[in-house]
Write a protein that holds these residues in place. Structure first.
Motif, mmCIF file in Angstrom:
data_model
loop_
_atom_site.group_PDB
_atom_site.id
_atom_site.type_symbol
_atom_site.label_atom_id
_atom_site.label_comp_id
_atom_site.label_asym_id
_atom_site.label_seq_id
_atom_site.Cartn_x
_atom_site.Cartn_y
_atom_site.Cartn_z
ATOM 1 N N GLU A 92 0.825 -1.203 0.000
ATOM 2 C CA GLU A 92 0.000 0.000 0.000
ATOM 3 C C GLU A 92 0.859 1.252 0.000
ATOM 4 O O GLU A 92 0.556 2.234 -0.684
ATOM 5 C CB GLU A 92 -0.935 -0.016 1.203
ATOM 6 N N LEU A 93 1.944 1.199 0.752
ATOM 7 C CA LEU A 93 2.831 2.355 0.816
ATOM 8 C C LEU A 93 3.454 2.629 -0.559
ATOM 9 O O LEU A 93 3.575 3.785 -0.978
ATOM 10 C CB LEU A 93 3.925 2.125 1.865
ATOM 11 N N SER A 94 3.853 1.576 -1.258
ATOM 12 C CA SER A 94 4.423 1.758 -2.591
ATOM 13 C C SER A 94 3.410 2.404 -3.519
ATOM 14 O O SER A 94 3.744 3.276 -4.327
ATOM 15 C CB SER A 94 4.866 0.406 -3.159
ATOM 16 N N ARG A 95 2.143 1.979 -3.418
ATOM 17 C CA ARG A 95 1.119 2.554 -4.288
ATOM 18 C C ARG A 95 0.819 4.011 -3.920
ATOM 19 O O ARG A 95 0.598 4.848 -4.787
ATOM 20 C CB ARG A 95 -0.150 1.701 -4.215
ATOM 21 N N VAL A 96 0.803 4.309 -2.618
ATOM 22 C CA VAL A 96 0.605 5.700 -2.199
ATOM 23 C C VAL A 96 1.731 6.577 -2.760
ATOM 24 O O VAL A 96 1.500 7.680 -3.275
ATOM 25 C CB VAL A 96 0.547 5.806 -0.667
ATOM 26 N N ILE A 102 4.200 -5.614 -3.762
ATOM 27 C CA ILE A 102 2.975 -5.741 -4.560
ATOM 28 C C ILE A 102 3.163 -6.846 -5.590
ATOM 29 O O ILE A 102 4.278 -7.310 -5.860
ATOM 30 C CB ILE A 102 2.604 -4.425 -5.270
ATOM 31 N N GLY A 103 2.074 -7.260 -6.201
ATOM 32 C CA GLY A 103 2.135 -8.301 -7.225
ATOM 33 C C GLY A 103 0.765 -8.474 -7.850
ATOM 34 O O GLY A 103 -0.202 -7.780 -7.509
ATOM 35 N N GLY A 104 0.645 -9.448 -8.779
ATOM 36 C CA GLY A 104 -0.628 -9.769 -9.383
ATOM 37 C C GLY A 104 -1.258 -8.591 -10.099
ATOM 38 O O GLY A 104 -0.606 -7.815 -10.804
ATOM 39 N N ALA A 105 -2.569 -8.449 -9.896
ATOM 40 C CA ALA A 105 -3.316 -7.386 -10.565
ATOM 41 C C ALA A 105 -2.844 -6.010 -10.135
ATOM 42 O O ALA A 105 -2.859 -5.051 -10.919
ATOM 43 C CB ALA A 105 -4.810 -7.549 -10.267
ATOM 44 N N VAL A 106 -2.403 -5.906 -8.862
ATOM 45 C CA VAL A 106 -1.908 -4.606 -8.379
ATOM 46 C C VAL A 106 -0.664 -4.203 -9.158
ATOM 47 O O VAL A 106 -0.489 -3.036 -9.532
ATOM 48 C CB VAL A 106 -1.619 -4.668 -6.871
ATOM 49 N N ALA A 107 0.208 -5.164 -9.424
ATOM 50 C CA ALA A 107 1.418 -4.865 -10.186
ATOM 51 C C ALA A 107 1.064 -4.348 -11.563
ATOM 52 O O ALA A 107 1.718 -3.445 -12.102
ATOM 53 C CB ALA A 107 2.294 -6.109 -10.287
ATOM 54 N N ASP A 108 0.000 -4.926 -12.158
ATOM 55 C CA ASP A 108 -0.430 -4.455 -13.472
ATOM 56 C C ASP A 108 -0.897 -3.003 -13.401
ATOM 57 O O ASP A 108 -0.610 -2.192 -14.282
ATOM 58 C CB ASP A 108 -1.548 -5.354 -13.989
ATOM 59 N N ARG A 109 -1.627 -2.653 -12.342
ATOM 60 C CA ARG A 109 -2.076 -1.270 -12.173
ATOM 61 C C ARG A 109 -0.880 -0.327 -11.978
ATOM 62 O O ARG A 109 -0.867 0.792 -12.507
ATOM 63 C CB ARG A 109 -3.003 -1.178 -10.958
ATOM 64 N N VAL A 110 0.107 -0.788 -11.204
ATOM 65 C CA VAL A 110 1.305 0.038 -10.992
ATOM 66 C C VAL A 110 2.028 0.258 -12.317
ATOM 67 O O VAL A 110 2.504 1.358 -12.624
ATOM 68 C CB VAL A 110 2.240 -0.602 -9.943
ATOM 69 N N GLY A 111 2.124 -0.822 -13.126
ATOM 70 C CA GLY A 111 2.753 -0.678 -14.434
ATOM 71 C C GLY A 111 2.022 0.323 -15.290
ATOM 72 O O GLY A 111 2.638 1.130 -16.010
ATOM 73 N N ARG A 112 0.690 0.314 -15.208
ATOM 74 C CA ARG A 112 -0.094 1.275 -15.979
ATOM 75 C C ARG A 112 0.183 2.704 -15.499
ATOM 76 O O ARG A 112 0.300 3.631 -16.323
ATOM 77 C CB ARG A 112 -1.569 0.948 -15.848
ATOM 78 N N ALA A 113 0.281 2.873 -14.171
ATOM 79 C CA ALA A 113 0.568 4.212 -13.642
ATOM 80 C C ALA A 113 1.932 4.701 -14.102
ATOM 81 O O ALA A 113 2.106 5.880 -14.454
ATOM 82 C CB ALA A 113 0.493 4.188 -12.119
#
Length: 562
Positions: free
Chosen positions: A424-428, A454-465
């Motif tokens: 969560e901290l990485s995404r924030v 992070i991983g899975g679907a979250v990693a995909d969202r991070v890649g998109r960001a």
């Protein structure tokens, strides 16, 4: 050669990806470490070419320093040898600090360590002020706070010395009064000393002067004539002889002069004898006056000039001490004005922060929704800052902003350090970067494993960001996640191998086919199977499809790849 958009660097742990990050840090003006020079090597060299085509402000800053680019290409070189470090721009030696000045707002390196800094509330105020465009107001407030503190320190120092100052003031005033009361005149000591000598020896002086008068101008006995009569008689006789012998004329003139001189001496001796005063009262007054002046001489100087000079110095020091109270009064007036200015600036900053806090919270919630945290709720709490004395605010304003997160529906928003997991901290952190950097363009952003936890679907969202950021900036990202690597515009593999008994780290741009194997390795481990290759191809296909979506803006021609 890094390309526009999203550049990823992947490789096994320990392959040397951090060396790339360290090299870029040196180009940005980071402090050099002599340990970074390879054992046995004379020096370490980092060199890069930056395109300045779309950065007219950077070219203007370079021109102001006498540095010209070659067809909008700037060569930056940093050399480290022993304990020394040198920097060059377009072949021209410059102080290393110039690199930080030029690239401070254009080349930004973000690491997992920096994301951990989000757990420290003292960093949140600058984050909010950066987002709200309030850094100038914040700096002005800090300057005015420092001015008020300096005034308080000076007032406190002057007041703390008040008792000692009062004692010193009394003593100096007494010294000035003592010297002034004596009404000392230049040459008075010598004159009074002569008067005292005459008064003490008046009888002897009267006797001696009377005897001398008798010898010069009176009759000492019946058979002797006074000296002036004898000289006058001699002058008359030589004058008579001179009528017979003109050669005696000069001698006659001299005798006549002696006779006249003796007349004058006789008259002065008579006046001196008459002036002698044997008055005991006068003698006592002279003696008393000399004793008073002797006391001044023992304290303040041997002569009247030294005593009066001491008095002037004491009076000047006394005036300075007396002026301290006036100085305090002046400082208090200045302090009131400084406090008013500080309070006004604090109020201005507070208004800006309240407005920015609402906008930032909304922007972060939207960004976190895109990063697979749809229920996240953000608050920026503005807690009152601790203030010293009657200060209207602290050194950073009247409030201490704190980022608070509610990651789960139904829970209150709490401090990041209490509720945010590593992922969560990485995404924030990434959400903050997107919120700050989305409006600008033309920066080089470097991310070092900000995808931790992070991983899975979250990693995909991070890649998109990251890809969205790369649509307006050149982004370099060190990652271990295949979902992020698949979104790269340019993919680099970092590897380590032995060459003639020495270890080398190599960074190579890999082809489309090699990307499949590298992403398969990242997804499936050391053994690459056809299944992991199919998964890698699927990730690459999804990334390509996402890249075609119109919401992701591509890098404009002429944007500055490094």
């Amino acid at each position: 050669e890094f390309g526009p958009g999203l550049n990823v660097l992947t490789g096994e742990t320990g392959a040397g990806k951090s060396i790339v990050l360290g090299a870029i840090s040196l180009l940005a003006g980071a402090r050099a470490d002599a340990d970074g020079v390879r054992t046995g090597a004379r020096e370490a060299v980092v060199e890069a070419v930056f395109s300045t085509l779309a950065l007219t402000d950077l070219e203007a800053a370079l021109a102001a320093r006498g540095v010209e680019t070659d067809e909008h290409a700037l060569v930056v070189r940093r050399t480290v040898s022993g304990g020394r470090s040198r920097a060059q721009l377009a072949g021209q030696l410059v102080p290393v600090s110039v690199l930080g000045e030029l690239f401070g707002g254009r080349l930004e390196i973000s690491s997992q360590h920096e994301s951990q800094a989000l757990l420290r509330p003292e960093t949140h105020g600058r984050l909010l002020d950066t987002f709200g465009g309030l850094l100038g107001t914040r700096e002005t407030l800090a300057e005015r706070y420092a001015v008020l503190r300096r005034l308080d320190d000076e007032i406190a120092r002057l007041r703390a010395a008040a008792e000692e100052r009062a004692r010193q003031q009394d003593f100096l005033a007494w010294q000035v009064r003592e010297i002034d009361a004596a009404a000392l005149l230049p040459g008075e000591i010598q004159s009074l000393s002569a008067d005292r000598a005459r008064l003490v020896h008046a009888a002897r002086l009267a006797e001696d002067s009377a005897s001398a008068l008798r010898l010069v101008g009176g009759v000492d006995d019946e058979d002797a004539a006074p000296a002036r009569d004898r000289v006058a008689e001699a002058a008359r006789r030589v004058e008579a002889a001179a009528r017979l012998d003109p050669g005696l004329e000069s001698m006659a003139n001299r005798l006549r002069g002696l006779a006249a001189e003796l007349d004058d001496v006789a008259r002065e001796l008579a006046r001196y004898g008459a002036s002698l005063d044997v008055d005991p009262a006068r003698a006592a007054a002279v003696e008393e006056r000399l004793e008073r002046l002797d006391r001044l001489r023992r304290k303040y100087g041997e002569s009247e000039g030294e005593i009066l000079a001491f008095r002037d110095c004491a009076a000047a020091e006394l005036a300075a001490i007396t002026g301290t109270e006036a100085r305090i009064d002046t400082l208090l007036v200045e302090r009131d004005a400084a406090r008013t200015r500080l309070a006004s600036e604090a109020e201005r900053l507070s208004r800006g922060r309240h407005a920015a806090a609402k906008r930032l919270a909304t922007a972060l919630e939207e960004a976190l929704t895109a990063l697979a945290m749809p229920g996240a709720r953000f608050e920026i709490a503005l807690e009152p800052a601790a203030c010293e004395g009657d200060m209207p605010c602290g050194p950073r304003g009247a409030e201490e902003p704190e980022l608070r997160l509610c990651a789960n529906a139904g829970e209150p928003a709490r401090a990041l350090r209490r509720v945010a997991s590593g992922g969560e901290l990485s995404r924030v952190f990434l959400a903050l970067k997107n919120v700050w950097r989305g409006a600008g363009a033309g920066m080089v952003l470097v991310f070092d494993e900000v995808d931790a936890g992070i991983g899975g679907a979250v990693a995909d969202r991070v890649g998109r960001a990251l890809a969205e950021l790369a649509s307006v900036h050149q982004v370099l990202c060190i990652t271990h996640l295949p979902q992020i690597a698949a979104r790269a515009s340019t993919h680099f593999r970092v590897s380590k191998r032995d060459v003639e008994g020495r270890t080398r780290t190599e960074v190579e741009r890999i082809s489309a086919a090699e990307r499949v194997d590298e992403i398969a390795r990242m997804a499936g481990g050391e053994t690459i199977s056809e299944a992991t290759r199919r998964h890698a191809r699927a990730l690459l296909g999804e990334a390509a499809a996402a890249g075609a979506e119109p919401r992701v803006r591509r890098v404009r021609p002429g944007s500055p790849p490094a």
